[in-house]
Design an enzyme around this catalytic site. Structure first.
Site, short mmCIF file in Angstrom:
data_model
loop_
_atom_site.label_atom_id
_atom_site.label_comp_id
_atom_site.label_asym_id
_atom_site.label_seq_id
_atom_site.Cartn_x
_atom_site.Cartn_y
_atom_site.Cartn_z
N HIS A 22 0.98 -1.27 0.16
CA HIS A 22 0.07 -0.04 -0.07
C HIS A 22 0.94 1.26 0.01
O HIS A 22 0.23 2.39 -0.31
CB HIS A 22 -0.82 0.11 1.32
CG HIS A 22 -1.95 -0.95 0.87
ND1 HIS A 22 -3.22 -0.66 1.08
CD2 HIS A 22 -1.90 -2.32 1.06
CE1 HIS A 22 -3.96 -1.80 0.92
NE2 HIS A 22 -3.35 -2.89 1.25
N ASP A 49 3.69 9.65 -0.80
CA ASP A 49 2.26 8.99 -0.17
C ASP A 49 2.11 7.93 -1.20
O ASP A 49 2.16 8.28 -2.52
CB ASP A 49 1.30 10.11 -0.36
CG ASP A 49 0.17 9.85 0.96
OD1 ASP A 49 -0.06 8.65 1.36
OD2 ASP A 49 -0.24 10.84 1.35
C1 G6P Z 1 -0.95 3.43 6.03
C2 G6P Z 1 -0.40 1.91 5.98
C3 G6P Z 1 -1.48 0.95 6.59
C4 G6P Z 1 -1.73 1.41 8.07
C5 G6P Z 1 -2.14 2.89 8.01
C6 G6P Z 1 -2.33 3.33 9.51
O1 G6P Z 1 -2.05 3.56 5.25
O2 G6P Z 1 -0.36 1.61 4.52
O3 G6P Z 1 -0.97 -0.45 6.48
O4 G6P Z 1 -2.66 0.54 8.66
O5 G6P Z 1 -1.24 3.45 7.63
O6 G6P Z 1 -1.28 3.20 10.24
P1 G6P Z 1 -1.20 2.20 11.64
O7 G6P Z 1 0.10 2.05 11.96
O8 G6P Z 1 -2.10 2.87 12.51
O9 G6P Z 1 -1.77 1.02 11.29
#
Ligand code: G6P
Length: 520
Positions: free
Chosen positions: A184, A398
């Site tokens: 992602h 991003d």
């Molecule tokens: C990004 C990453 C995700 C992640 C999200 C929130 O979108 O690609 O994998 O879940 O951030 O971050 P966190 O560390 O809170 O899961």
């Protein structure tokens, strides 16, 4: 959110214990660092599951609901033992991480090594061997859990940088599975990726998949270059040939771009609801009906360019090119990774900057910046998007940026201007936006001013173009195309329909819960 707790009120599920001999197995298994829900502890000690932050949940929930699949992920809190359970038509299998694992695998290797390495080393990545050990250990646990839940020949879809070793570990345990992986976030150029002491193991981990998906063609290209330079494997175009185990048949792995999107029609429908429209009016009125309402919505992350944006706005105020109370900036910065030092530092810097600008340009009853360190439910976000005149997405790097797409989907009146960083995946697709280089503060100021003064006619033409794109390329199309490619085999020619049919589905709306600042 409270970080320790032991009990859950989530309904216990009957199936999916993670054991190979468990009673039920699933045709599709999603493996992601987080479950689509986080366990939270209320002030009275009771616990509840709440939708987790980030874009992944919104992206996958419709797929999972339609396919009747299982989702393996961490609960979001350390040391939580919770039984599998069903929620929103998904079978959820919580995986326990100890406090040390959260510190070393999640906060450490995932978010203080891989995250900065993948985002142009905006913050210097830290390399620690004990973080790597924890990353390997936790990846193995995820792979074992998936191996136990997947039906023979099932599809397992692994997500994101926290789990890059899972595809190869899973293939060792279950060579019968069809394994997809989606990254992602950006995949860094070779020159940066090569800093990682365990670079070869990570590449080999990803090559355990049949299909490795990225946000942009440039990310897939970076990955293929890394494979060529760091392994002896043959790579042609999007395809890498991996020799079979013990003289077995060679496998061909495909690396390609599948730009992610949002549930666009859901945001569109939300922004048409009378109560959401009334709330948008109310927000504008509460802010003193400014002529220009600027909006930023992000996780509080150093990749998002929040400081650059606020600095540019402050200079526009100082130069009298914008003025308070005619202009106001609302900055939603949802709390994120608060135990990681780089995030604590960023918070101090952003809050210092907001304080200085408000001190200088604010007055009683009219602030220059309304800074909100919270997450909000989707309908409140839709009201904010609807209320805004100019949306500022100024990321320094991003993977995609789903906030930009949410804003567009919510602009049902064709009103609103999107200022979008060139360094987002979304910039490749959203050609009606005003593109900016956030490092160029003078350029950013000119573009913000241009957006603030844009004639209705140009605004409408740009927004219509943006909306056509975002409404057509939604998350269902994204997941369908990934799963079809995963089912199709490497040449993309034959699609074994029996394998992918049950993964194709009609779009379904999904439940709401608190969150804000989706990103990918
Ligand atoms: C990004 C990453 C995700 C992640 C999200 C929130 O979108 O690609 O994998 O879940 O951030 O971050 P966190 O560390 O809170 O899961």
């Amino acid at each position: 959110m409270t970080r320790t707790q032991t009990e859950t009120t989530g309904p216990a599920g009957a199936a999916g214990t993670g054991e190979a001999q468990g009673p039920q197995q699933y045709e599709i298994v999603v493996v992601a660092n987080r479950l689509p829900v986080d366990l939270t502890v209320e002030e009275d000690g009771s616990t509840s599951w709440r939708r987790s932050p980030g874009g992944l949940v919104s992206a996958l929930e419709p797929v999972m609901q339609a396919a009747d699949g299982a989702w393996i992920g961490w609960t979001g809190s350390p040391d939580v033992e919770a039984e599998p359970f069903d929620a929103d038509d998904m079978h959820l299998v919580p995986l326990t991480l100890s406090a040390d694992e959260v510190a070393d695998y999640y906060e450490g290797f995932s978010n203080d090594t891989l995250w900065p390495l993948s985002h142009d080393v905006i913050s210097p990545p830290e390399f620690h061997r004990h973080w790597w050990d924890a990353y390997r250990r936790v990846n193995r646990r995820f792979a074992e859990a998936a191996a136990g839940l997947a039906a023979p020949g099932a599809v397992v879809w692994v997500h994101d940088y926290q789990l890059q070793l899972v595809p190869a570990l899973l293939r060792e345990l279950r060579p019968d599975l069809r394994i997809g992986y989606f990254h992602h976030i950006p995949f860094p150029p070779l020159e940066i990726f090569a800093q990682l002491p365990w670079r070869r193991q990570v590449v080999e981990g990803l090559l355990g998949a049949d299909l490795v998906g990225f946000q942009r063609a440039g990310d897939a290209g970076n990955f293929i270059r890394v494979v060529r330079r760091l392994t002896d494997l043959a790579a042609r175009g999007q395809l890498v040939t991996v020799p079979g185990h013990d003289g077995g048949e060679d496998r061909v792995v495909r690396a390609a771009a599948f730009p992610i999107s949002i549930d666009s029609s859901r945001f569109d429908a939300m922004a048409r609801r009378p109560e959401v429209r009334a709330r948008a009016e109310e927000i504008r009125a509460d802010l003193g009906n400014p002529a220009v309402l600027l909006l930023g919505v992000d996780r509080l992350d150093y990749t998002k360019g929040i400081r650059h944006r606020i600095k540019a706005y402050g200079e526009l105020l100082a130069e009298g090119r914008l003025s308070v109370p005619d202009a106001a900036l609302v900055q939603v910065a949802s709390p994120s990774r608060e135990n990681v030092e780089a995030y604590q530092q960023l918070r101090d810097e952003v809050e210092g900057l907001v304080g200085r600008i408000n001190g200088e340009f604010g007055a009683i009853g009219s602030a220059a910046v309304y800074y909100l360190h919270h997450s909000y439910p989707p309908d409140e976000m839709a009201a904010l998007y609807l209320a805004a005149d100019v949306m500022l997405v100024t990321s320094l790097r991003d993977g995609m940026n789903l906030v930009a797409k949410e804003f567009v989907a919510a602009c049902v009146d064709d009103r609103g201007v999107l200022v979008l960083s060139e360094f987002t995946g979304a910039a490749d697709e959203l050609s009606g936006a005003l593109l900016v280089n956030p490092h160029d503060i003078d350029g950013l100021k000119d573009t913000i001013e241009r957006a603030a003064r844009m004639e209705r006619k140009e605004m409408r033409a740009r927004m219509r173009k943006l909306r056509r794109r975002v409404l057509a390329d939604d998350v269902t199309k994204w997941s369908d195309s990934f799963l079809a490619a995963l089912g199709a085999g490497v040449d993309g020619a034959e699609v074994p329909e029996q394998d992918v049919d049950h993964l194709r589905h009609a779009h379904q709306p999904h439940g709401e819960g608190p969150r804000g600042g989706d990103d990918a």
